[in-house]
Design a protein around this motif. Structure first.
Motif, PDB file in Angstrom:
ATOM      1  N   THR A  52     -13.890  -5.942   4.421  1.00 36.15           N
ATOM      2  CA  THR A  52     -13.796  -5.979   3.067  1.00 36.15           C
ATOM      3  C   THR A  52     -12.254  -7.107   2.491  1.00 36.15           C
ATOM      4  N   ALA A  53     -12.582  -7.288   1.976  1.00 36.31           N
ATOM      5  CA  ALA A  53     -11.489  -9.014   1.273  1.00 36.31           C
ATOM      6  C   ALA A  53     -10.566  -8.265   0.934  1.00 36.31           C
ATOM      7  N   VAL A  54      -9.560  -8.778   1.469  1.00 35.90           N
ATOM      8  CA  VAL A  54      -7.837  -8.613   1.171  1.00 35.90           C
ATOM      9  C   VAL A  54      -7.498  -8.863  -0.315  1.00 35.90           C
ATOM     10  N   TYR A  55      -7.722 -10.217   0.004  1.00 40.71           N
ATOM     11  CA  TYR A  55      -7.317 -11.341  -1.381  1.00 40.71           C
ATOM     12  C   TYR A  55      -8.129 -12.314  -2.071  1.00 40.71           C
ATOM     13  N   ASP A 139       5.390 -13.157  -2.393  1.00 37.22           N
ATOM     14  CA  ASP A 139       4.598 -11.812  -1.791  1.00 37.22           C
ATOM     15  C   ASP A 139       3.897 -11.674  -3.483  1.00 37.22           C
ATOM     16  N   SER A 140       4.831 -12.161  -4.245  1.00 33.70           N
ATOM     17  CA  SER A 140       4.727 -11.899  -5.895  1.00 33.70           C
ATOM     18  C   SER A 140       3.094 -12.323  -6.356  1.00 33.70           C
ATOM     19  N   VAL A 141       2.591 -13.366  -5.951  1.00 26.30           N
ATOM     20  CA  VAL A 141       1.472 -14.568  -5.274  1.00 26.30           C
ATOM     21  C   VAL A 141      -0.010 -13.769  -4.508  1.00 26.30           C
ATOM     22  N   LEU A 142       0.980 -12.913  -3.891  1.00 32.80           N
ATOM     23  CA  LEU A 142       0.137 -11.270  -2.792  1.00 32.80           C
ATOM     24  C   LEU A 142      -0.281 -10.391  -3.736  1.00 32.80           C
ATOM     25  N   ASP A 143       0.329 -10.081  -4.108  1.00 32.09           N
ATOM     26  CA  ASP A 143       0.312  -9.034  -5.443  1.00 32.09           C
ATOM     27  C   ASP A 143      -0.670  -9.014  -6.556  1.00 32.09           C
ATOM     28  N   GLU A 144      -0.192 -10.287  -7.253  1.00 34.34           N
ATOM     29  CA  GLU A 144      -1.002 -10.857  -8.363  1.00 34.34           C
ATOM     30  C   GLU A 144      -2.956 -10.746  -7.474  1.00 34.34           C
ATOM     31  N   HIS A 145      -3.013 -10.792  -6.623  1.00 33.68           N
ATOM     32  CA  HIS A 145      -3.637 -11.469  -6.341  1.00 33.68           C
ATOM     33  C   HIS A 145      -5.095 -10.679  -5.339  1.00 33.68           C
ATOM     34  N   LYS A 146      -4.165  -9.272  -5.672  1.00 30.81           N
ATOM     35  CA  LYS A 146      -5.269  -9.278  -4.462  1.00 30.81           C
ATOM     36  C   LYS A 146      -6.201  -8.636  -4.813  1.00 30.81           C
ATOM     37  N   ALA A 147      -7.234  -8.151  -3.971  1.00 35.16           N
ATOM     38  CA  ALA A 147      -8.742  -7.629  -4.153  1.00 35.16           C
ATOM     39  C   ALA A 147      -9.102  -6.337  -4.650  1.00 35.16           C
ATOM     40  N   LYS A 148      -9.728  -6.308  -5.697  1.00 36.04           N
ATOM     41  CA  LYS A 148      -9.600  -4.760  -6.258  1.00 36.04           C
ATOM     42  C   LYS A 148     -11.319  -4.478  -5.688  1.00 36.04           C
TER      43      LYS A 148
END
Length: 148
Positions: A52-55, A139-148
């Motif tokens: 599954t995609a994480v980002y 970390d803030s970029v990763l939080d914004e672009h997590k896969a749904k």
């Protein structure tokens, strides 16, 4: 009274009937194997679901304020990890005022690209505060672009 009936079949008719029955059975067997679910597609789907995609894959930038200067932090993501972290529009004045900025970004980028998670990034002794600031932005970029 019942009469006995005698049916005479010629050998040619028996052979034709046997051939057509054999072809019919062969056709049914072929159709059975063609359309019976064999589970290979299900195994592929399960394997794909295991990955599954994480980002959300892409190139993302975030503005970072350092002193009076604004620096763009560019994060390249694939579906599983961070590919690279770069500083965009890093002026000579900013690099002169903050000499640890560029090496810190390169160190973080190398570690994240090799598969290390954000929590496991090793900070250097000389640039740990700069690296913490950069890691917070990543970390803030990763939080914004997590896969749904």
């Amino acid at each position: 009274m019942s009469r006995t009936r005698i049916v005479i079949l010629q050998m040619r008719e028996i052979i034709y009937t046997a051939v057509f029955v054999g072809l019919g059975i062969l056709l049914l067997i072929i159709l059975f194997f063609m359309f019976w679910p064999d589970g290979k597609d299900e195994n592929k789907e399960q394997a794909d679901n295991g990955k599954t995609a994480v980002y959300e894959a892409g190139v993302y930038s975030k503005q970072m304020t350092v002193g009076d200067s604004v620096i763009n932090l560019q994060v390249v993501l694939d579906e599983e990890q961070v590919k690279s972290v770069e500083m965009i529009n890093l002026d000579d004045t900013v690099s002169a005022m903050y000499p640890l900025m560029k090496p810190s970004v390169e160190s973080i980028s190398n570690q994240l690209a090799s598969g290390v998670s954000l929590d496991e990034v090793v900070l250097s002794d000389e640039g740990q505060y700069t690296e913490k600031m950069i890691l917070n932005e990543v970390d803030s970029v990763l939080d914004e672009h997590k896969a749904k």
